[in-house]
Design a protein around this motif. Structure first.
Motif, PDB file in Angstrom:
ATOM      1  N   MET B  84       0.829  -1.194   0.000  1.00 13.77           N
ATOM      2  CA  MET B  84       0.000   0.000   0.000  1.00 13.77           C
ATOM      3  C   MET B  84       0.870   1.252   0.000  1.00 13.77           C
ATOM      4  O   MET B  84       1.733   1.435   0.862  1.00 13.77           O
ATOM      5  N   ASP B  85       0.628   2.166  -0.953  1.00 10.28           N
ATOM      6  CA  ASP B  85       1.491   3.346  -1.090  1.00 10.28           C
ATOM      7  C   ASP B  85       1.341   4.321   0.076  1.00 10.28           C
ATOM      8  O   ASP B  85       2.240   5.118   0.332  1.00 10.28           O
ATOM      9  N   TRP B  86       0.228   4.214   0.826  1.00 12.33           N
ATOM     10  CA  TRP B  86       0.037   5.175   1.916  1.00 12.33           C
ATOM     11  C   TRP B  86       0.974   4.887   3.080  1.00 12.33           C
ATOM     12  O   TRP B  86       1.166   5.707   3.972  1.00 12.33           O
ATOM     13  N   ARG B  87       1.591   3.698   3.088  1.00  9.58           N
ATOM     14  CA  ARG B  87       2.436   3.318   4.209  1.00  9.58           C
ATOM     15  C   ARG B  87       3.708   4.178   4.291  1.00  9.58           C
ATOM     16  O   ARG B  87       4.422   4.151   5.285  1.00  9.58           O
ATOM     17  N   ALA B  88       4.010   4.931   3.237  1.00  9.29           N
ATOM     18  CA  ALA B  88       5.184   5.817   3.284  1.00  9.29           C
ATOM     19  C   ALA B  88       4.911   7.064   4.113  1.00  9.29           C
ATOM     20  O   ALA B  88       5.839   7.776   4.493  1.00  9.29           O
ATOM     21  N   GLU B  89       3.640   7.322   4.410  1.00  5.52           N
ATOM     22  CA  GLU B  89       3.274   8.559   5.104  1.00  5.52           C
ATOM     23  C   GLU B  89       2.856   8.285   6.543  1.00  5.52           C
ATOM     24  O   GLU B  89       2.504   7.174   6.906  1.00  5.52           O
ATOM     25  N   THR B  90       2.881   9.327   7.349  1.00 14.04           N
ATOM     26  CA  THR B  90       2.381   9.233   8.717  1.00 14.04           C
ATOM     27  C   THR B  90       0.860   9.312   8.677  1.00 14.04           C
ATOM     28  O   THR B  90       0.293  10.201   8.045  1.00 14.04           O
ATOM     29  N   VAL B  91       0.228   8.363   9.343  1.00 15.91           N
ATOM     30  CA  VAL B  91      -1.232   8.246   9.279  1.00 15.91           C
ATOM     31  C   VAL B  91      -1.801   8.068  10.692  1.00 15.91           C
ATOM     32  O   VAL B  91      -1.232   7.341  11.505  1.00 15.91           O
ATOM     33  N   THR B  92      -2.893   8.754  10.960  1.00 11.20           N
ATOM     34  CA  THR B  92      -3.627   8.520  12.202  1.00 11.20           C
ATOM     35  C   THR B  92      -5.012   7.990  11.857  1.00 11.20           C
ATOM     36  O   THR B  92      -5.492   8.164  10.735  1.00 11.20           O
ATOM     37  N   SER B  93      -5.644   7.359  12.835  1.00  8.77           N
ATOM     38  CA  SER B  93      -7.018   6.918  12.644  1.00  8.77           C
ATOM     39  C   SER B  93      -7.729   6.943  13.991  1.00  8.77           C
ATOM     40  O   SER B  93      -7.149   6.540  15.002  1.00  8.77           O
ATOM     41  N   GLY B 107      -6.711  -3.836  17.885  1.00  9.56           N
ATOM     42  CA  GLY B 107      -5.835  -4.972  17.577  1.00  9.56           C
ATOM     43  C   GLY B 107      -5.507  -5.067  16.100  1.00  9.56           C
ATOM     44  O   GLY B 107      -4.361  -5.341  15.717  1.00  9.56           O
ATOM     45  N   ALA B 108      -6.518  -4.829  15.253  1.00 16.43           N
ATOM     46  CA  ALA B 108      -6.292  -4.897  13.808  1.00 16.43           C
ATOM     47  C   ALA B 108      -5.285  -3.837  13.378  1.00 16.43           C
ATOM     48  O   ALA B 108      -4.405  -4.082  12.552  1.00 16.43           O
ATOM     49  N   PHE B 109      -5.418  -2.641  13.927  1.00 13.55           N
ATOM     50  CA  PHE B 109      -4.488  -1.566  13.583  1.00 13.55           C
ATOM     51  C   PHE B 109      -3.089  -1.838  14.146  1.00 13.55           C
ATOM     52  O   PHE B 109      -2.079  -1.569  13.504  1.00 13.55           O
ATOM     53  N   ALA B 110      -3.040  -2.387  15.357  1.00 15.63           N
ATOM     54  CA  ALA B 110      -1.731  -2.688  15.958  1.00 15.63           C
ATOM     55  C   ALA B 110      -0.974  -3.709  15.101  1.00 15.63           C
ATOM     56  O   ALA B 110       0.248  -3.624  14.931  1.00 15.63           O
ATOM     57  N   GLY B 111      -1.717  -4.649  14.546  1.00 12.53           N
ATOM     58  CA  GLY B 111      -1.096  -5.655  13.688  1.00 12.53           C
ATOM     59  C   GLY B 111      -0.544  -5.086  12.396  1.00 12.53           C
ATOM     60  O   GLY B 111       0.249  -5.732  11.706  1.00 12.53           O
ATOM     61  N   ALA B 112      -0.965  -3.863  12.070  1.00 13.06           N
ATOM     62  CA  ALA B 112      -0.493  -3.220  10.836  1.00 13.06           C
ATOM     63  C   ALA B 112       0.523  -2.129  11.133  1.00 13.06           C
ATOM     64  O   ALA B 112       0.794  -1.282  10.290  1.00 13.06           O
ATOM     65  N   GLY B 113       1.080  -2.135  12.343  1.00  9.73           N
ATOM     66  CA  GLY B 113       2.139  -1.195  12.667  1.00  9.73           C
ATOM     67  C   GLY B 113       1.682   0.100  13.307  1.00  9.73           C
ATOM     68  O   GLY B 113       2.477   1.017  13.504  1.00  9.73           O
ATOM     69  N   PHE B 114       0.386   0.188  13.642  1.00  6.02           N
ATOM     70  CA  PHE B 114      -0.099   1.376  14.342  1.00  6.02           C
ATOM     71  C   PHE B 114       0.092   1.187  15.846  1.00  6.02           C
ATOM     72  O   PHE B 114       0.005   0.074  16.355  1.00  6.02           O
ATOM     73  N   ALA B 115       0.329   2.289  16.548  1.00  6.40           N
ATOM     74  CA  ALA B 115       0.400   2.268  18.002  1.00  6.40           C
ATOM     75  C   ALA B 115      -0.659   3.218  18.541  1.00  6.40           C
ATOM     76  O   ALA B 115      -1.033   4.178  17.873  1.00  6.40           O
ATOM     77  N   ARG B 116      -1.128   2.906  19.747  1.00  7.71           N
ATOM     78  CA  ARG B 116      -2.106   3.816  20.361  1.00  7.71           C
ATOM     79  C   ARG B 116      -1.397   5.111  20.721  1.00  7.71           C
ATOM     80  O   ARG B 116      -0.442   5.103  21.508  1.00  7.71           O
ATOM     81  N   TYR B 117      -1.839   6.225  20.184  1.00  5.50           N
ATOM     82  CA  TYR B 117      -1.218   7.523  20.460  1.00  5.50           C
ATOM     83  C   TYR B 117      -1.810   8.144  21.716  1.00  5.50           C
ATOM     84  O   TYR B 117      -1.113   8.638  22.586  1.00  5.50           O
ATOM     85  N   THR B 118      -3.135   8.142  21.794  1.00  5.13           N
ATOM     86  CA  THR B 118      -3.812   8.631  22.987  1.00  5.13           C
ATOM     87  C   THR B 118      -5.229   8.100  22.991  1.00  5.13           C
ATOM     88  O   THR B 118      -5.701   7.558  21.988  1.00  5.13           O
ATOM     89  N   THR B 119      -5.900   8.250  24.117  1.00  2.00           N
ATOM     90  CA  THR B 119      -7.302   7.866  24.235  1.00  2.00           C
ATOM     91  C   THR B 119      -8.100   9.086  24.670  1.00  2.00           C
ATOM     92  O   THR B 119      -7.705   9.797  25.598  1.00  2.00           O
ATOM     93  N   LEU B 120      -9.180   9.340  23.966  1.00  2.00           N
ATOM     94  CA  LEU B 120     -10.092  10.411  24.360  1.00  2.00           C
ATOM     95  C   LEU B 120     -11.364   9.772  24.895  1.00  2.00           C
ATOM     96  O   LEU B 120     -11.762   8.687  24.451  1.00  2.00           O
ATOM     97  N   ILE B 121     -12.003  10.435  25.829  1.00  2.00           N
ATOM     98  CA  ILE B 121     -13.309   9.992  26.310  1.00  2.00           C
ATOM     99  C   ILE B 121     -14.327  11.083  26.049  1.00  2.00           C
ATOM    100  O   ILE B 121     -13.989  12.272  26.009  1.00  2.00           O
ATOM    101  N   ARG B 122     -15.559  10.674  25.820  1.00  2.00           N
ATOM    102  CA  ARG B 122     -16.601  11.677  25.633  1.00  2.00           C
ATOM    103  C   ARG B 122     -17.346  11.871  26.954  1.00  2.00           C
ATOM    104  O   ARG B 122     -17.628  10.909  27.672  1.00  2.00           O
ATOM    105  N   MET B 123     -17.628  13.129  27.243  1.00  2.00           N
ATOM    106  CA  MET B 123     -18.398  13.466  28.423  1.00  2.00           C
ATOM    107  C   MET B 123     -19.637  14.250  27.981  1.00  2.00           C
ATOM    108  O   MET B 123     -19.596  14.966  26.964  1.00  2.00           O
TER     109      MET B 123
END
Lengths: 76, 274
Positions: B84-93, B107-123
């Motif tokens: 996938m050509d997008w893998r050359a760029e920094t991507v968030t989701s 888990g699916a994202f972690a398996g593709a090289g993503f790491a948890r950057y932060t967690t937000l909660i809704r109030m």
């Protein structure tokens, strides 16, 4: 089998949906709620609502939701 | 990847993805109006394979990934594809939902090289009456149109670009014109700003910041009191906050906000070229 009104109440119990003719415009349902509603209706009625039908106009009122469900063979 | 030219392309791609009973997964919650603005600005590219649609929105030096997939398995397989050509760029989701529902996608994202950057909660603050009298703090006012760049720069400097959607200058301009940006000026400087949006009975607090030099001096409280007064017709006020920002969460709880069960796991993958 739950009615659409009952499913709506489950998702957003703080709102009285009977008082609105436009759930989206009145801020009762946001886009996340719509996706949640679709998932709940898929499960409840054993259907699969097409991605193309996940549009605000199909979820503005109980009537529009029921019309959508009829297109998928869910009886009144 | 190819540039998305019109909303119809997305609708047709979603039609191809979500067919037959499936384990449909998505984080595409943007309204048609928001999607249209991204398309008009030329910010949106798409990538599609069997059972999976990926949309990439250009942001400040990185891309935001939105997906719709027939199943989490299809999504995981697609994300892991090394070609996938997008893998050359920094991507968030952003993976939004109830924690138990979101965990498998994490888990699916972690398996593709993503790491948890932060967690937000809704109030959310639901159905509470505000203070009976209109706040009269003279330091709180609506931002003026000629202050749009100052306000935009204020938010841009304070927001975390990966986890918070930095508003464009156009968005700030429109919010100011709509009288939805409150500011506090102190000693000739912008000490604090709050931006919100109201749709029917729901108000969303989009941004609420106080400059470091002016913190713990009542600036934030003054802004919040004015917001609660201005949104007194709203049945619900919602906001997102970083899960580890305990000071902010405590402040929101003081104003009657409570966690409403939704989380946003912000996943980040640095580009292969980084």
């Amino acid at each position: 089998m739950k009615t659409p009104a009952e499913i709506l109440h489950t998702i957003r119990p703080e709102f009285d949906f009977s008082s609105s003719h436009d759930f989206i415009g009145d801020g009762m349902l946001d886009s996340f709620d719509v996706v949640t509603l679709v998932a709940e209706m898929d499960r409840e009625y054993s259907i699969s609502i097409d991605g193309e039908d996940i549009l605000p106009e199909n979820f503005r009122s109980v009537a529009s939701i029921e019309a959508l469900l009829r297109r998928y063979g869910v009886p009144r | 990847m190819r540039r998305v030219a019109c909303a119809r392309e997305i609708a047709e791609a979603l039609h191809r993805v979500k067919v037959e009973p499936s384990e449909y997964v998505t984080n595409l919650y943007a309204t048609p109006a928001i999607l249209a603005s991204w398309i008009e600005a030329g910010e949106l590219d798409s990538h599609e394979a069997a059972g999976c649609l990926l949309l990439f929105r250009r942001d400040l030096g990185f891309r935001r990934l939105y997906f719709a997939a027939r199943s989490r398995q299809d999504l995981a397989g697609y994300l892991r594809d090394p070609d996938m050509d997008w893998r050359a760029e920094t991507v968030t989701s952003d993976l939004v939902g109830r924690p138990l529902d979101v965990a498998p996608s994490v888990g699916a994202f972690a398996g593709a090289g993503f790491a948890r950057y932060t967690t937000l909660i809704r109030m959310a603050r639901v159905g509470l009456a505000p203070a009976p009298n209109e706040p009269t703090d003279p330091n709180v006012s609506f931002a003026r149109p000629d202050e749009e760049r100052i306000v935009h720069g204020f938010f841009e400097n304070l927001l975390d670009r990966y986890s918070e959607q930095t508003p464009s200058l156009r968005e700030i301009r429109e919010a100011i014109a709509d009288e939805k940006v409150l500011i506090v000026r102190r000693e000739g400087h912008l000490a604090g700003a709050l931006c919100y949006a109201t749709t029917g009975v729901t108000t969303t607090l989009r941004y609420w910041f106080v400059a470091i030099a002016h913190q713990n001096r009542g600036v934030g409280a003054a802004l919040m009191r004015r917001l609660l007064w201005l949104s007194r017709e709203s049945r619900r006020i919602v906001l997102w906050v970083m899960a580890d920002n305990h000071d902010a969460i405590t402040k929101y709880e003081h104003y009657g906000f409570r966690r409403d069960g939704l989380v946003d796991e912000v996943m980040l993958r640095k580009g292969d070229a980084s």
